[in-house]
Design a protein around this motif. Structure first.
Motif, short mmCIF file in Angstrom:
data_model
loop_
_atom_site.label_atom_id
_atom_site.label_comp_id
_atom_site.label_asym_id
_atom_site.label_seq_id
_atom_site.Cartn_x
_atom_site.Cartn_y
_atom_site.Cartn_z
N ARG A 80 17.79 54.84 58.07
CA ARG A 80 18.86 55.15 57.13
C ARG A 80 19.92 54.07 57.23
NH1 ARG A 80 22.78 59.31 59.62
NH2 ARG A 80 22.71 58.76 61.83
N ILE A 81 20.80 53.99 56.25
CA ILE A 81 21.72 52.86 56.21
C ILE A 81 22.70 52.87 57.39
CG2 ILE A 81 21.50 52.53 53.73
CD1 ILE A 81 24.15 53.97 53.32
N GLU A 82 22.97 54.04 57.97
CA GLU A 82 23.86 54.08 59.14
C GLU A 82 23.25 53.36 60.34
OE1 GLU A 82 25.13 57.09 56.30
OE2 GLU A 82 23.17 56.62 57.18
N ASP A 83 21.91 53.21 60.34
CA ASP A 83 21.23 52.52 61.45
C ASP A 83 21.39 51.00 61.38
OD1 ASP A 83 20.30 55.00 62.31
OD2 ASP A 83 18.42 54.82 61.17
N LEU A 84 22.08 50.51 60.36
CA LEU A 84 22.27 49.06 60.24
C LEU A 84 23.23 48.51 61.30
CD1 LEU A 84 22.59 48.73 56.35
CD2 LEU A 84 20.62 48.14 57.77
N LYS A 85 23.96 49.35 61.95
CA LYS A 85 24.92 48.88 62.95
C LYS A 85 24.21 48.05 64.02
CE LYS A 85 28.69 50.43 65.93
NZ LYS A 85 29.50 51.59 66.41
N GLY A 86 24.75 46.85 64.25
CA GLY A 86 24.20 45.97 65.27
C GLY A 86 23.02 45.13 64.81
N LYS A 87 22.61 45.27 63.55
CA LYS A 87 21.43 44.57 63.06
C LYS A 87 21.79 43.22 62.42
CE LYS A 87 18.65 47.95 64.17
NZ LYS A 87 19.64 48.89 64.77
N LYS A 88 20.81 42.31 62.40
CA LYS A 88 20.93 41.03 61.70
C LYS A 88 20.46 41.25 60.25
CE LYS A 88 18.20 38.95 64.56
NZ LYS A 88 17.35 37.90 65.17
N ILE A 89 21.34 40.95 59.31
CA ILE A 89 21.05 41.24 57.91
C ILE A 89 21.11 39.96 57.09
CG2 ILE A 89 21.71 42.60 55.89
CD1 ILE A 89 23.11 44.55 57.76
N ALA A 90 20.07 39.69 56.32
CA ALA A 90 20.06 38.53 55.42
C ALA A 90 21.14 38.71 54.37
CB ALA A 90 18.69 38.39 54.77
N PRO A 149 15.71 53.00 50.91
CA PRO A 149 16.55 52.82 49.72
C PRO A 149 17.95 52.38 50.12
CG PRO A 149 16.23 55.15 50.20
CD PRO A 149 15.31 54.41 51.12
N PRO A 150 18.65 51.64 49.25
CA PRO A 150 19.98 51.14 49.61
C PRO A 150 21.07 52.19 49.59
CG PRO A 150 19.44 50.51 47.38
CD PRO A 150 18.20 51.15 47.95
N GLY A 151 20.87 53.25 48.82
CA GLY A 151 21.87 54.31 48.80
C GLY A 151 23.09 54.01 47.94
N VAL A 152 23.07 52.88 47.23
CA VAL A 152 24.17 52.54 46.32
C VAL A 152 23.57 52.05 45.02
CG1 VAL A 152 25.79 51.94 48.17
CG2 VAL A 152 24.32 50.17 47.20
N ARG A 153 24.38 52.10 43.97
CA ARG A 153 23.90 51.67 42.66
C ARG A 153 23.81 50.14 42.63
NH1 ARG A 153 25.54 54.33 36.86
NH2 ARG A 153 24.04 53.12 35.63
N ASP A 154 22.70 49.61 42.09
CA ASP A 154 22.47 48.17 42.11
C ASP A 154 21.77 47.68 40.85
OD1 ASP A 154 19.91 49.21 42.40
OD2 ASP A 154 19.36 47.95 44.10
N ASP A 155 21.97 48.38 39.73
CA ASP A 155 21.14 48.14 38.55
C ASP A 155 21.81 47.31 37.47
OD1 ASP A 155 22.90 50.41 38.25
OD2 ASP A 155 21.90 50.86 36.36
N ALA A 156 23.02 46.81 37.69
CA ALA A 156 23.72 46.07 36.65
C ALA A 156 23.02 44.76 36.33
CB ALA A 156 25.16 45.79 37.08
N TRP A 157 22.90 44.45 35.04
CA TRP A 157 22.27 43.20 34.59
C TRP A 157 23.06 42.69 33.39
CZ3 TRP A 157 18.92 40.83 37.56
CH2 TRP A 157 18.26 39.68 37.06
N THR A 158 23.16 41.36 33.27
CA THR A 158 23.98 40.79 32.21
C THR A 158 23.32 39.58 31.57
OG1 THR A 158 25.17 39.17 33.60
CG2 THR A 158 26.05 41.42 33.54
#
Length: 359
Positions: A154-164, A236-245
């Motif tokens: 889950r996204i809370e488990d990102l603590k302490g992780k290396k993220i691109a 899943p990211p748990g946030v909205r990410d669908d915007a396109w222009t």
């Protein structure tokens, strides 16, 4: 250059008459192409003036939007274009901005972050069209890829992780939004800065250079197919990410003929997005298999994962969400404050509404 032609067989590879081949995306190549791809400027048009109804004969619109090119040609909607279009096989924020700066294209198709960074890095642009997903919670544009052997459920488990992390791309904003949603800050993780080009994030995950990376749906299936047996997962990211222009340099919109051409193009673009949603199997074959080289199984996975698109004819809510993203970037990346509505050319909002209602 392409204007009109017979409707292609969706089971055969389309013939792409591209003005900017992928191998020429270096700056030198783009500069060389700009000389042969540009046309004489039309009359100057103030940004506050009404859009002209038609472009002068001989006006060429240079478009970096291969997915829409495929949709228009496969659906037959391309026959409704009365303007000359010169297609460029350019996608992604960095390559599109490079092409703008080299005067190689007039309009590009990107997520909501590249127009912001174009503005913040000194290129004056305007957004002329917007697209979103019908059900963004069920159909995220990205998933968070998790490296083999890394425990993130889950996204809370990102603590302490290396993220691109790609600051100038949609994936970068997604990471910041995910951290905010998880109640974390940049100090709680290690952000590894890199550009998300091709399969760079997948490679970084597989080699354990990073623990987590946002992956577009076209990469999720192949990533799991290769590395799930080793313990790779996605969440899943748990946030909205669908915007396109769609966006264009302001100088292009100040050319009356180019502005008229874009007015026509965005109307057909909106209809093409609807066609994609209504014909996912045909689009999967024509674009993801024939053009992008995915297997039929992977292509079906991608279109199912992305879901249906909708083109809003009232941009108020879209702009409000975009402003929230801007405010996050201002806070987390120390960017200059920006009223994002100043980047929207709402003359095209009306043009799109008229095209959608009349289709």
């Amino acid at each position: 250059m392409s204007r009109r032609g017979p409707r292609p067989n969706p089971h055969r590879r389309p013939l792409f008459r591209t003005s900017v081949p992928t191998v020429l995306l270096a700056t030198v190549g783009l500069l060389a192409l700009s000389a042969c791809g540009s046309s004489d400027s039309g009359p100057r048009l103030e940004l506050s003036a009404a859009l002209p109804d038609a472009a002068a004969d001989g006006t060429v619109l240079r478009v970096g939007d291969p997915a829409t090119q495929v949709a228009l040609e496969t659906s037959g909607l391309v026959d409704d274009l009365d303007i000359d279009v010169e297609w460029a096989n350019i996608t992604g924020g960095p390559k599109t901005l490079e092409a703008f700066r080299a005067d190689a294209i007039d309009i590009g198709s990107v997520a909501d972050i590249p127009p912001l960074f174009a503005h913040w890095t000194g290129t004056d642009v305007r957004i002329v069209a917007a697209r979103e997903t019908v059900d963004p919670a069920e159909h995220p544009t990205y998933e968070l890829g998790v490296a083999p052997g890394v425990d993130v459920a889950r996204i809370e488990d990102l603590k302490g992780k290396k993220i691109a992390y790609s600051p100038g791309q949609a994936q970068g904003a997604l990471v910041l939004n995910v951290l905010r949603e998880a109640g974390l800050t940049q100090d709680d993780v290690e952000l590894v800065e890199m550009q998300s080009v091709d399969d760079a994030f997948s490679v970084a995950l597989a080699s354990n250079q990073v623990d987590v990376a946002p992956l577009g749906q076209s990469l999720v299936k192949t990533y799991l197919a290769k590395y799930e047996q080793d313990g790779a997962t996605t969440i899943p990211p748990g946030v909205r990410d669908d915007a396109w222009t769609l966006y264009a340099p302001t100088s292009v919109l100040e050319d009356a003929d180019k502005a008229a051409a874009i007015k026509e193009y965005v109307g057909l673009w909106a209809q093409a997005q609807q066609w994609i949603s209504e014909n996912p199997d045909e689009f999967a074959q024509a674009y993801y298999v024939d053009h992008e080289g995915l297997s039929p199984e992977d292509a079906t996975y991608v279109v199912d994962a992305l879901g249906e698109f909708t083109v809003p004819t009232d941009w108020d809510d879209f702009i409000t969400r975009h402003q929230q993203t801007v405010d996050t970037l201002v806070k987390e990346q120390d960017q200059e404050p920006l009223d994002v509505e100043t980047l929207y050319d709402r003359r095209f909002e009306k043009a799109i509404a008229a095209a959608v209602e009349g289709s």
